[in-house]
Design a protein around this motif. Structure first.
Motif, short mmCIF file in Angstrom:
data_model
loop_
_atom_site.label_atom_id
_atom_site.label_comp_id
_atom_site.label_asym_id
_atom_site.label_seq_id
_atom_site.Cartn_x
_atom_site.Cartn_y
_atom_site.Cartn_z
N LEU A 168 -5.88 1.81 5.19
CA LEU A 168 -5.73 1.79 3.73
C LEU A 168 -4.56 0.93 3.27
CD1 LEU A 168 -6.25 5.59 3.08
CD2 LEU A 168 -7.75 3.76 2.29
N PRO B 222 1.30 -0.03 0.41
CA PRO B 222 -0.04 0.13 -0.17
C PRO B 222 -0.79 1.27 0.52
CG PRO B 222 0.32 -2.13 0.62
CD PRO B 222 1.48 -1.31 1.10
N HIS C 283 -5.50 -8.88 -7.48
CA HIS C 283 -6.60 -7.93 -7.25
C HIS C 283 -7.51 -7.81 -8.45
CE1 HIS C 283 -5.29 -6.39 -3.35
NE2 HIS C 283 -4.09 -6.74 -3.79
N PRO D 193 -4.67 -1.64 -6.34
CA PRO D 193 -3.99 -0.92 -5.26
C PRO D 193 -3.11 0.25 -5.73
CG PRO D 193 -3.71 -3.29 -5.01
CD PRO D 193 -4.32 -3.06 -6.37
N GLY E 208 -0.49 -4.47 -4.01
CA GLY E 208 -0.97 -4.08 -2.68
C GLY E 208 -0.23 -4.73 -1.52
N LYS F 14 -3.80 -2.31 3.82
CA LYS F 14 -3.90 -3.77 3.67
C LYS F 14 -5.05 -4.18 2.75
CE LYS F 14 -1.55 -4.74 7.92
NZ LYS F 14 -1.65 -4.89 9.36
N PRO F 15 -4.92 -3.86 1.46
CA PRO F 15 -5.99 -4.22 0.54
C PRO F 15 -6.10 -5.74 0.38
CG PRO F 15 -4.11 -3.38 -0.68
CD PRO F 15 -3.79 -3.23 0.78
N GLY G 13 -4.60 2.55 -0.28
CA GLY G 13 -5.86 2.73 -0.99
C GLY G 13 -5.90 1.99 -2.32
N GLN G 14 -7.06 2.07 -2.97
CA GLN G 14 -7.28 1.37 -4.23
C GLN G 14 -8.07 2.25 -5.18
OE1 GLN G 14 -8.68 -2.12 -1.93
NE2 GLN G 14 -8.07 -3.32 -3.72
#
Lengths: 517, 94
Positions: free
Chosen positions: A504, A468, A172, A476, A214, A506-507, A470-471
């Motif tokens: 939210l 996970p 990420h 994540p 994430g 599956k980033p 959110g980010q």
């Protein structure tokens, strides 16, 4: 439905277009699908395992020089396994839902004939003459092994910077650590290099990397998955578990690896549940405890905001969320950093240059032991061996080791007590999102504190899952669900309900950020 | 100071580790800060608490006393740094 839409897009671009641009620049490809989605395509013969394996090997070829998730690739072996499964499918053999799915193993799980290093120089050339039970189980489920994943050496670390070979990066944000010690496994799943991976968790080593990368990570109840062939770190705490893209895959992999094993005398006598039956989108009336000790000072306000959003969601769905207390939480970390190194100092005594692994020649045998171990082990491994040896040594045993075992009892009792009234607990997996490379590398104690939310669970032997949610600035956030012993089912159910109710969980990884060190 | 440089040297001998001067300094410092943190545990009264070494109530795991297929000798020696006549070879001990 969604799968069919995804497939239509894939087909219109040709099956092997590795990256397709859609959803505002986010990438979607064969390698972004889950095991259960892929299983459906394999069953319908819209896809062969060989094609799927090639797609993953190409993906590894294009991103792993950035991510560095793998210590060893087993491409030829993978293609052979895939072809074999494809043949079986053509012959109409009944196959498991994971048959033909490409996956990766943390490099502390023995694979017969395939190098298993534990990311340590001392095992750099070790080729196990046998399979770990999990390896055997996944083989018989027909999965395809793509390679072995990088980790903190001997699973000692929280960032995968302590590997004896190289550090793994967070897909990420390449400036961030992937968490540890199963950082390679989590990064491989997040970067779409493997559909799923196995990790091991002694104090948070599945859940912390799952949170930072994430993905979904489950540490099962102690004794639920066989440790036979898992290179030991701290035997009373170690447990193998899955790292996956969603809750359904988590249940599928658990069904494949769990169960009693006569080869592991600490394996729990149990029937293997079908974990998929717990994938129920319903938490109505469920009582979820929020341990106040996990929501205190030090938690990032943005992480806290996501937690509150999750709590709101669960309440909306009919769950009852209430504050609870686990008063001995703050003592779990110091107790763990006595117990785990003590067990490690004993487990790692076997690396002496005699039967396998590195040997540094010397005139007499004790010098050979010392030189071999000093050159073969990295800095953190030596630190923990010494810490453990000290805690077990004459004059200090009662003050440190025995004291820590008693505190372990109190930590476990705290959980027993709240589980009399609650079905599961919700906490952050980590008080913050992933930290930067090098940020904690010079101060072992600060690094140890990364595991503050995950360690109590290992001392109590109970199951715990990171999902996970959110980010924050592209990194994540992970929610942690903690359950009663052998009640992975409740965690799967709550996790699945959250997954179904929000977008939210599956980033998508950016594979961007900064220069590589 | 919880642990001196001499203690570190002693623990290194017990651990079969050979440390450089730099390592001795580093471990003295880091082990001290870790052991100081462990002091937290002394705040907990554990006088009537039984220790937990293991979480599962498992005792005496037996199996039938029947021989299983052993690891083939060649396989067992395949990773040996040195071998002779089907045995692991080490430097002279006596």
């Amino acid at each position: 439905m969604l799968l069919m839409k995804k497939m239509a897009v894939l087909k219109s671009h040709g099956l092997f277009d590795i990256v397709l641009e859609m959803r505002g620049g986010a990438s979607l490809s064969l390698t972004s699908l889950t095991a259960h989605e892929l299983s459906e395509l394999l069953d319908k013969r819209e896809l062969s395992s060989k094609e799927l394996t090639v797609a993953h090997l190409e993906r590894i070829g294009s991103v792993d020089d950035k991510v560095k998730a793998f210590t060893t690739l087993t491409a030829e072996h993978a293609l052979l396994q895939a072809e074999e499964i494809d043949k079986k499918r053509v012959h109409g053999e009944k196959l498991s839902p994971l048959a033909g799915i490409p996956m990766a193993l943390k490099d502390n799980m023995c694979t017969r004939g395939i190098r298993t290093t534990c990311s340590s120089k001392i095992l750099e050339d070790f080729v196990p003459p046998y399979d770990a039970t999990v390896t055997e189980k996944l083989n018989s489920a027909g999965t395809v092994l793509l390679g072995k994943c990088n980790m903190d050496e001997f699973a000692m670390g929280s960032s995968t910077e302590n590997s004896g070979f190289f550090a793994t990066r967070n897909p990420h944000d390449l400036n961030a650590v992937p968490g540890g010690s199963s950082g390679g496994s989590a990064a491989a799943v997040a970067a779409q290099e493997a559909v799923f991976a196995l990790g091991s968790d002694t104090g948070g080593s599945i859940r912390l990397p799952a949170s930072f990368c994430g993905v979904v990570g489950l540490k099962p109840t102690y004794g639920c998955v066989s440790r036979y062939g898992l290179i030991a770190y701290a035997s009373s705490l170690d447990q193998i578990g899955p790292l996956t893209r969603d809750m359904t895959d988590c249940a599928l992999v658990m069904s494949a690896i769990a169960g009693h094993d006569p080869k592991d005398s600490t394996s729990a006598p149990m029937d293997i549940p079908d974990y998929s039956k717990y994938l129920v989108n319903n938490v109505k009336g469920m009582k979820i405890g929020l341990p106040k000790e996990y929501f205190g000072a030090g938690i990032d306000p943005q992480v806290l905001a996501y937690l509150q959003q999750a709590i709101g969601k669960l309440e909306e769905m009919g769950a009852i969320c209430e504050e609870v207390s686990l008063p001995h939480t703050m003592y779990a970390l110091p107790a763990y950093y006595i117990i785990a190194p003590a067990e490690a100092s004993s487990n790692l005594a076997r690396y002496d240059g005699v039967q396998y692994g590195l040997r540094v020649e010397a005139e007499d045998i004790v010098s050979m032991y010392c030189k071999t171990r000093s050159q073969g082990f990295g800095d953190e491994v030596k630190r923990r061996i010494m810490l453990g040896t000290y805690a077990l040594s004459s004059g200090y045993y009662d003050a440190y080791y025995m004291k820590a075992l008693k505190v372990r009892t109190l930590v476990k009792r705290d959980f027993d007590h709240v589980f009399e009234n609650y079905d599961c607990l919700l906490t952050p997996t980590s008080p913050t999102v992933a930290f930067n490379h090098g940020e904690k590398a010079d101060d072992p104690l600060t690094m140890y504190l990364s595991d503050i939310c995950t360690i109590p669970v290992n001392l109590a032997g109970i199951p715990s899952l990171s999902l996970p949610f959110g980010q924050v600035n592209g990194r994540p956030v992970g929610l942690q669900l903690i359950g009663k012993a052998f009640d992975e089912g409740t965690l799967l159910r709550v996790g699945y309900s959250l997954e179904q109710s929000t977008n939210l969980t599956k980033p998508l990884p950016a594979l961007k950020g900064g220069s590589r060190a | 100071m919880k642990i001196s440089k001499q203690d570190v040297e002693h623990v290194a001998v017990l651990s079969r580790l050979e440390l450089s001067e730099n390592e001795k300094e580093n471990y003295t410092e880091t082990l001290n800060s870790i052991l100081e943190y462990m002091e937290l545990l002394n705040r907990v009264d554990t006088s009537d608490v039984e220790p937990t070494a293991h979480v599962l109530p498992l005792i005496n795991i037996f199996r039938e006393d029947k021989p299983h297929e052993p690891l083939d000798r060649k396989m067992a020696l395949a990773n040996a740094p040195d071998e002779e006549d089907g045995c692991f070879k080490v430097p002279r001990i006596v």
